[in-house]
Each structure stands twice: as C-alpha cells, then as structure tokens.
Design an enzyme around this catalytic site. Structure first.
Site, PDB file in Angstrom:
ATOM      1  CG  ASP A 217      -1.921   1.050   1.292  1.00  0.00           C
ATOM      2  OD1 ASP A 217      -2.797   1.017   0.407  1.00  0.00           O
ATOM      3  OD2 ASP A 217      -1.878   1.911   2.191  1.00  0.00           O
ATOM      4  CD  GLU A 266      16.373 -14.055   4.081  1.00  0.00           C
ATOM      5  OE1 GLU A 266      15.597 -14.520   4.954  1.00  0.00           O
ATOM      6  OE2 GLU A 266      17.019 -13.011   4.246  1.00  0.00           O
TER       7      GLU A 266
END
Ligand code: NOJ
Length: 534
Positions: A217, A266
C-alpha cells in the site's frame, strides 16, 4: 517456516516455473464485502475460505486479500493497529492460516496487503508516543513537529491530506503529527531503524505463515524529502501521479524495496511484492520493478484510460515499453476498491465492460480482477449518506469521496438481499437488480458475464500466446478498432458503438458480445481469434 503450505502448493497450469506471477490473473478480494460466514453483515476469513472453490473454478491463479488486520476501521482496515493480529470482525490467525492452506490445496496463491506508510492511531507505538510526549524516542518513529506561527497554531508545512484538509493534526501537548491520509493514520518515519526492522519482521511473519507475497500500500510514499519542504501551492491532489512530490515517489523508497527483495528471495516458492505506486510516468513505475526490487506494480495509467482505441493503444505501448528494460511483466487492471467500477466508468453498458475485460485479458503480462467485475456489477451510485463509511466522503475536497459504491457486498445467490452474502444482512445495501447478477443466476447461463470470464480464463490458461511475452504486434485496423496479434492469436476490439467492417483474421475463439456476422465487428465488442494460416 511452515513447510506444509509450500509443499502442498501445486504450480498452477499454464505458468512458467519460477515465474508464476509473470502472466498470473490475480483476483482481488475485499474481505468485508466478499462473503460473511457469521451473519454480522461483514465479510470474514471463513467466508473467504468457503468460497475459494469458486475462485478456483473461475480460473484465477492468485488471490490478493485487502487488509484483515486488527484495526479500528477508520479507513476500512488500511489503518492497522496490529500487523500480526486479525481483526475479530474478520476472524482469527487460525482462520487466516486456514485460508492460506485451503488456497494452496486448491493450487491458488495468496497475496496479502501490507500497509507500511502509516498505521492506526491505535497502534501501540503511536499510543505510547502520544503518552510519552515531545522529544521522547517513540515520537521519532512518526513525524512529530512543533507548529508554525506565534503559538505553533499552524501546521508545520503546507502538505494536504489525500482525503482532504491538512496532512497534520495537533495533539494535546501542542505538537503536530503527519498523516498523508486520515488523521487516524499517522505516517511512519522510515528514516528510523526501528521502523525498518519492524517491517522486515512483519514480512517474515506473513511469509512464515505461507503467504505468496504482498501488495504494498502507498509504496511510493514511505520516504519524505529531507526537511519536509512546503509544496508552495494548494489543490495538491491535482499533482498526484503527475510529478515527484516531497512526499511521493522519492528516490529513497527504492532502498527499502531492495532490502525487502532479499527477504522475499530467502523463501522458496517464488514470493512476490506488488507496488501500489502512483508515479508521474510508466518509466518511474518501472524503477520499482528493477530486478532487485519488486515484481509487479499496478498499472494505474491503464486503469485511467477511457474506452477509446487510440488512447488504449498508446497506454498499452507506453506500459509495455516502460517495463521491457527492467524485464518486469506489465500489469493490467480495470477496477479496484478505490475507483468507480469500470462498467459504470465506461458509461454503464455491460457489453462495453465485457469488451474491456476481454481486451485486458488478451494483453501480455499479469491481470487483476476486482471481486464482482466477473459478474458485471455496476457501481452503486445511490447509497444514502448515512450508510457511507469512506473517510474521504466526510472531508471537503477529498479524493473523490465515492469509494463505497464499489465496495457493496457481492451477490452470490437467491432473489433477495443479501443474496447469499451471508446469513445476516450486508454492511452496505445491495441494489434489487443484483438478484439477476448473482453467481447462482449466472452460473451455467449461456452468455452470462461470469461464464465469459470463466471461458476467457480457461482459454488464457490453455493458449500459450496469451499472457506470455512483453509485446504485441499491431495490425492495421479501422479507426476506433484495436487489432493485435500474438503468435497464432489475434484480438480485435471495436471501441465504437457502431459495427465496423473487418475481415475475420481467423476462427473466433471467444466474443464478448453477439457473434459477428462474417466480416463485421459489432460495436463495443472484443473478439479473440485463432489464426489458422499465414
Ligand atoms: C490505498 C488503498 O487502496 C486505499 O484504500 C487506502 O485508503 C489508502 N491506500 C491509504 O492506505
């Protein structure tokens, strides 16, 4: 991390390994208006879980959930009080886990909304900052400043809130704090290491729970220009998306996304970041999508383009040209929870809305479908003032003040409100005409908008030329008509209201309206063609 979730995730058909998001169709669920399981008139997570098979059958690849976090709902959940907790009106963390598990079991991905520019004024940090007073460390996590004028009675600078009025509110001890949106949404100070650490931790929390990514956002707003300089003019809303502002699209935001990308990478399973970024140009949007930053950004330029062949062609070319150098897929979007539904924006005609949908779904890249557009829902334009909740409605010169009309709970079944939305009522009244637009009414009905979307998504999955790549080959076409080719697929869209002569480029695969008589493209109609020779 919760290995069970990623282990059970099937790769949706038609996508390339390692890049599912490149051509994904992503369905936006607005939780309070999707499906209500407990009869309180508000949609919830259990409602979403129970309707996931519908989304699977519709044929989308992923679901983006607007915020469901603990929130006083001053801005329908975009005012987050606790980023790791679910608001009781939506359910529990257990329910969120159940949505993610069930989605993965069905082969759907889940993207959650992350709100990093601001929190709620009920967030612990902000409450503590207020309690501790001027000059204390917690205040540094926000933008607190003394006011201007003899007694500090004027805001620290001239910035205006997107929802209208000054972007500053004064607290009891005399200091002011910055909020680019509602006063209940204080902006974080992203220079502060604690803010940076906290959001890295929040990312991990949701990634550990198995979410496949984040819609970010106000991704363009986190970093403010040093010294918070005045803009020097009013009517600042007119500048949004037109130029770099001291509070929007500052270059410093990119460092944040580089650090987030490392975290996303990751994790296994190709987790993504999608920027809600209002920038002055497609080229500046592309900066958010460099290979070490985010994966996609909403294409507000396309959303803001009218139903006009020349303008659409320019927007399509601009968007594709801007994304190509960074190797990011272009996205296409017609509607979301902040804008008037595209059926109404394009004049109210359902045929035109359907034509726009088929055009969007034929373009290379990823497409966003806002809940209810697959039913052909129009904007609700006659909501009484007393039921409205959009904070911008209550402010003068607000964003547009009309965001409730696209947020009315969607109709699932039956002949009376709330049309299967839940066992109770619905938080906003639904129009009577929606009985005919319900999922039940349209399922299996030949020519219904729902069946059109299902068929389009089925063809899109099965047809390699759709969605893939980063270019279209324009074909010569009469004025007002768009025609482009991609491999053995051709899309023609007549944006005029009149039929136009056009030699069939192949065998029709799907049409948004009545099947054309040979050699004629009906007005406001898009047709997909399979080229058989040449
Ligand atoms: C964009 C969201 O889509 C909108 O609904 C919200 O009001 C603002 N950001 C502020 O969070």
């Amino acid at each position: 991390m919760t290995q069970h979730l990623t282990d059970s995730l099937q790769t949706p058909t038609g996508t390339q390994p390692g890049g599912w998001w490149r051509d994904a169709v992503i369905y936006q669920v607005y939780p309070r208006s999707f499906a209500d399981s407990n009869g309180d008139g508000m949609g919830d997570l259990e409602g979403i879980r129970s309707r996931l098979p519908y989304l699977k059958e519709l044929g989308v690849d992923a679901v983006w959930l607007s915020p469901f976090y603990a929130s006083p709902q001053a801005d329908a959940g975009y005012d987050v009080a606790d980023y790791r907790a679910i608001d009781p009106m939506f359910g529990t963390l257990h329910d969120a886990d159940a949505v993610i598990r069930e989605a993965h079991r069905l082969g759907l991905r889940i993207i959650v909304d992350l709100v990093p520019n601001h929190c709620s004024d009920q967030h612990e940090w902000f409450k503590q900052a207020l309690r501790e007073g001027p000059g204390t460390p917690l205040r540094e996590r926000f933008h607190f400043r003394p006011g201007r004028g003899a007694d500090g009675e004027l805001p620290p600078n001239d910035w205006e809130s997107i929802f209208g009025g000054p972007a500053w509110t004064r607290v009891a001890d005399g200091e002011w704090y910055l909020h680019l949106f509602a006063p209940e949404q204080p902006d974080f100070n992203w220079e502060h290491p604690a803010v940076q650490d906290e959001f890295r931790s929040i990312l991990r929390f949701w990634l550990d729970l198995g979410t496949d990514g984040f819609r970010i956002d106000v991704a363009h707003g986190l970093v403010k220009a040093p010294g918070l300089p005045d803009l020097g003019r009013d009517e600042q809303l007119k500048l949004l998306g037109n130029q770099v502002l001291p509070f929007f699209d500052q270059d410093g935001v990119h460092e944040i996304y580089r650090s987030w990308r490392k975290i996303l990478d990751e994790y296994d399973g190709d987790r993504i970041g999608v920027a809600e970024a209002w920038t002055p140009s497609a080229d500046r949007t592309a900066l958010y999508l460099r290979p070490d930053e985010l994966h996609q950004a909403f294409n507000f330029h396309y959303l803001g383009t009218g139903w006009d062949a020349a303008a659409l062609r320019a927007a399509i070319d601009d968007s594709l040209d801007a994304m190509r150098p960074v190797g990011a897929p272009t996205t296409w979007v017609l509607s979301n929870h902040d804008v008037v539904r595209h059926r109404t924006r394009f004049g109210g005609d359902l045929g035109r809305a359907r034509a726009a949908a088929l055009l969007m779904l034929a373009l290379p890249g990823s497409a966003y479908v806002y809940q209810g557009e697959e039913l052909g829902l129009p904007e609700v334009v006659d909501l009484p003032d007393e039921v409205r909740q959009d904070p911008s409605f209550f402010k003068e010169n607000g964003q547009d003040g009309l965001r409730d009309g696209c947020r009315v709970p969607i109709p699932w079944s039956g002949t009376e409100a709330p049309y299967g939305f839940g066992p109770g009522g619905s938080w906003l009244p639904q129009p009577e005409a929606w009985a005919e637009l319900s999922v039940e009414a349209q399922t299996g009905r030949e020519g219904s908008t729902l069946e059109l979307y299902r068929e389009a998504l089925r063809i899109r999955r099965e047809h390699p030329a759709l969605g893939a790549g980063d270019a279209v080959e324009w074909l010569a076409a009469p004025e007002g008509v768009l025609a482009f080719r991609r491999g053995d697929f051709v899309c023609t869209a007549n944006t005029t209201t009149e039929p136009v002569a056009f030699a069939a480029p192949g065998v029709p695969l799907l049409a948004s309206g009545e099947q054309a008589e040979p050699g004629v493209l009906p007005g406001d109609t898009t047709v997909w063609w399979q080229v058989t020779s040449g």
